[in-house]
Design an enzyme around this catalytic site. Structure first.
Site, PDB file in Angstrom:
ATOM      1  N   HIS A 131      -1.712  -7.690   2.760  1.00 43.00           N
ATOM      2  CA  HIS A 131      -1.632  -8.232   4.124  1.00 43.00           C
ATOM      3  C   HIS A 131      -2.710  -7.668   5.054  1.00 43.00           C
ATOM      4  O   HIS A 131      -2.851  -8.132   6.185  1.00 43.00           O
ATOM      5  CB  HIS A 131      -0.230  -8.037   4.714  1.00 43.00           C
ATOM      6  CG  HIS A 131       0.076  -6.640   5.172  1.00 43.00           C
ATOM      7  ND1 HIS A 131       0.149  -6.298   6.508  1.00 43.00           N
ATOM      8  CD2 HIS A 131       0.344  -5.519   4.471  1.00 43.00           C
ATOM      9  CE1 HIS A 131       0.462  -5.016   6.609  1.00 43.00           C
ATOM     10  NE2 HIS A 131       0.592  -4.523   5.391  1.00 43.00           N
TER      11      HIS A 131
ATOM     12  N   GLN B 203      -7.653   0.001   3.997  1.00 46.30           N
ATOM     13  CA  GLN B 203      -8.486  -0.532   5.074  1.00 46.30           C
ATOM     14  C   GLN B 203      -9.895  -0.886   4.599  1.00 46.30           C
ATOM     15  O   GLN B 203     -10.589  -1.686   5.236  1.00 46.30           O
ATOM     16  CB  GLN B 203      -8.585   0.489   6.219  1.00 46.30           C
ATOM     17  CG  GLN B 203      -7.275   0.775   6.914  1.00 46.30           C
ATOM     18  CD  GLN B 203      -6.755  -0.399   7.721  1.00 46.30           C
ATOM     19  OE1 GLN B 203      -7.502  -1.261   8.168  1.00 46.30           O
ATOM     20  NE2 GLN B 203      -5.444  -0.439   7.929  1.00 46.30           N
TER      21      GLN B 203
ATOM     22  N   GLY C 275       0.803  -1.219   0.000  1.00 41.63           N
ATOM     23  CA  GLY C 275       0.000   0.000   0.000  1.00 41.63           C
ATOM     24  C   GLY C 275       0.833   1.263   0.000  1.00 41.63           C
ATOM     25  O   GLY C 275       0.468   2.256  -0.632  1.00 41.63           O
ATOM     26  N   THR C 276       1.962   1.251   0.696  1.00 37.31           N
ATOM     27  CA  THR C 276       2.799   2.452   0.758  1.00 37.31           C
ATOM     28  C   THR C 276       3.328   2.825  -0.619  1.00 37.31           C
ATOM     29  O   THR C 276       3.275   3.994  -1.031  1.00 37.31           O
ATOM     30  CB  THR C 276       3.960   2.244   1.745  1.00 37.31           C
ATOM     31  OG1 THR C 276       3.429   2.121   3.069  1.00 37.31           O
ATOM     32  CG2 THR C 276       4.936   3.415   1.709  1.00 37.31           C
TER      33      THR C 276
ATOM     34  N   CYS D 121       2.538   1.900  11.162  1.00 36.01           N
ATOM     35  CA  CYS D 121       3.478   2.230  10.088  1.00 36.01           C
ATOM     36  C   CYS D 121       4.425   3.367  10.454  1.00 36.01           C
ATOM     37  O   CYS D 121       4.961   4.043   9.587  1.00 36.01           O
ATOM     38  CB  CYS D 121       2.703   2.575   8.819  1.00 36.01           C
ATOM     39  SG  CYS D 121       1.725   1.189   8.216  1.00 36.01           S
TER      40      CYS D 121
ATOM     41  N   ASN E 189      -7.356   4.479   8.923  1.00 37.92           N
ATOM     42  CA  ASN E 189      -6.714   3.327   9.540  1.00 37.92           C
ATOM     43  C   ASN E 189      -6.660   3.407  11.061  1.00 37.92           C
ATOM     44  O   ASN E 189      -6.513   2.398  11.736  1.00 37.92           O
ATOM     45  CB  ASN E 189      -5.295   3.157   8.985  1.00 37.92           C
ATOM     46  CG  ASN E 189      -4.469   4.415   9.136  1.00 37.92           C
ATOM     47  OD1 ASN E 189      -4.844   5.480   8.641  1.00 37.92           O
ATOM     48  ND2 ASN E 189      -3.337   4.328   9.811  1.00 37.92           N
TER      49      ASN E 189
ATOM     50  N   THR F 238      11.031  -7.457 -11.576  1.00 40.34           N
ATOM     51  CA  THR F 238      10.506  -8.807 -11.769  1.00 40.34           C
ATOM     52  C   THR F 238       9.296  -9.030 -10.876  1.00 40.34           C
ATOM     53  O   THR F 238       9.344  -8.778  -9.672  1.00 40.34           O
ATOM     54  CB  THR F 238      11.582  -9.853 -11.444  1.00 40.34           C
ATOM     55  OG1 THR F 238      12.717  -9.634 -12.302  1.00 40.34           O
ATOM     56  CG2 THR F 238      11.049 -11.259 -11.644  1.00 40.34           C
TER      57      THR F 238
END
Length: 415
Positions: free
Chosen positions: A222, A200, A83-84, A351, A172, A258
């Site tokens: 995640h 979220q 997400g970041t 975070c 969040n 990749t």
């Protein structure tokens, strides 16, 4: 069932209760299986030989799976490391593309309660010439559409055009749901690129990229029962976007590198399962959330909800988010006492690299006090049970008075 074991694990004494699902939630069995199966495959998805084509096929099937679950077209799915990175690509890449095509498009509008993955890139843009407008929420934690409209008008009144608007779908920390489709309609009418951090929201809420009116939307695996290290930026094909990572032209030239096929396959499995189970899981979480809120408020310890709480609703607040404001105690001491009691919670976003500090979200909604003000975020997920909720209430009944007593002692110690 390995995820259940790992999050009701036995340590010293009673099993621990994991109530930090907003930070990360255990992998669902389907994602674990997809990760294991795909990890056994050999081949770079960009290679043209048989093994490479086999892995490429898995990636493209996963792309289609994610698109179907989130109301997008497969060509709109851009894989990232999480997400970041998706937020950074949207904010920095979206702004750079707009301003390079139109030097007057320098306006950026976002809210003061965004995740730092949006706020910090926006602030970095301001340092190189962007006209950044930060919109504060109501005390309930909801950003008003009119406040966004006012910010857009102030940019235009200053002679600039709006390049980018970013508003998170659900917060969040305090769990409030924002009026994203309404803001998207407003911003796109002014020619702005519109982004939402839906990390979220995707899964527990009905999120459709096609129906949202957004140009860009971030998702992280995640948070949904997938592995860490993979995420998605949904990006409409016609929206200009400059890459942050160059060197190979992967992902429509927007994100070179990749592709991690095993992570992508697990991400797709998790996203699909979260959306498929939403109709039954969201009401279950709402009931558990309301049970926890009611239990806490019934303790009469002066704790309140940070942000709006309407019992039975998943419209104005995330179904699994319980954010408590606890006057009279330090947040870290309350967190450690809960941890010692077997309740794993947090004070807010996970975070910030483990560095304690004042929450910018609480500042934005006006949570202040002359003395110490503690906060605790309890977030529920697939493994959460009524027994977990009841244990959390009992732990708070014991830990809050102890945390307040400790704060009083600390306040009375001469410097």
């Amino acid at each position: 069932m390995s995820a259940d074991r790992s999050h009701h694990h036995s340590g010293e004494g009673a099993a621990r209760v994991y109530l930090d699902h907003a930070a990360t939630t255990p992998m669902v069995p389907a994602a674990e299986a997809a990760l294991a199966d795909a990890s056994a495959l050999v081949g770079n998805p960009s290679s043209l030989h048989r093994s490479g084509r086999r892995v490429r096929a898995l990636v493209e099937e996963s792309r289609e799976q994610i698109a179907a679950a989130l109301g997008a077209h497969p060509t709109e799915v851009v894989f990232t490391s999480g997400g970041t990175e998706a937020d950074n690509l949207a904010v920095t890449g979206g702004y750079a593309a707009r301003t390079s095509a139109d030097p007057l498009a320098r306006g950026v509008v976002t809210s003061t309660i965004e995740h730092h993955a949006v706020l910090e890139p926006a602030e970095a843009l301001e340092r190189v010439g962007a006209d950044l407008r930060l919109v504060s929420p109501e005390p309930s934690g909801t950003v008003a559409v009119e406040a966004v409209r006012d910010a857009l008008q102030r940019i235009e009144a200053g002679g600039a055009r709006v390049a980018l608007v970013s508003l998170m779908w659900a917060n969040n920390e305090i769990g409030t749901v924002q009026p994203v489709p309404e803001v998207a309609t407003l911003a796109r009418a002014r020619g702005a690129t519109v982004h939402s951090d839906a990390v979220q929201a995707a899964g527990p809420l009905e999120v459709s990229f096609a129906e949202s009116g957004l140009d860009l939307m971030s998702v992280s695996a995640h948070k949904l029962g997938g592995p860490a290290g993979v995420g998605v930026l949904l990006a409409r094909r016609e929206v200009p976007l400059q890459p942050l990572v160059r060197g190979g032209g992967h992902e429509r030239g927007l994100r070179s590198g990749t592709l991690p096929a095993a992570l992508i396959a697990a991400c797709a499995a998790a996203v699909s399962e979260a959306v498929a189970r939403r109709a039954e899981e969201t009401p279950r979480l709402v009931a558990l959330r309301d049970r926890l809120f009611s239990g806490v408020l019934g303790l009469n310890l002066g704790m309140g909800a940070g942000g709006r709480w309407t019992p039975g609703s998943a419209v104005d607040r995330l179904p699994g988010n319980v954010h408590l404001v606890v006057p009279g105690c330090e947040p870290d001491s309350l967190l450690f006492l809960l941890d010692a009691a077997g309740i794993e919670a947090s004070t807010g976003s996970a975070c910030q690299a483990g560095v304690p500090g004042r929450s910018h979200v609480l500042d934005a909604i006006g949570v202040r006090g002359d003395g110490p003000v503690g906060v605790v975020r309890l977030t529920l997920g697939r493994t959460t049970t009524e027994a977990d909720v009841d244990r959390a209430v009992a732990a708070l009944a014991d830990c809050v008075p102890r945390a307040r007593a400790a704060a009083s002692v600390d306040a009375g110690v001469p410097a």
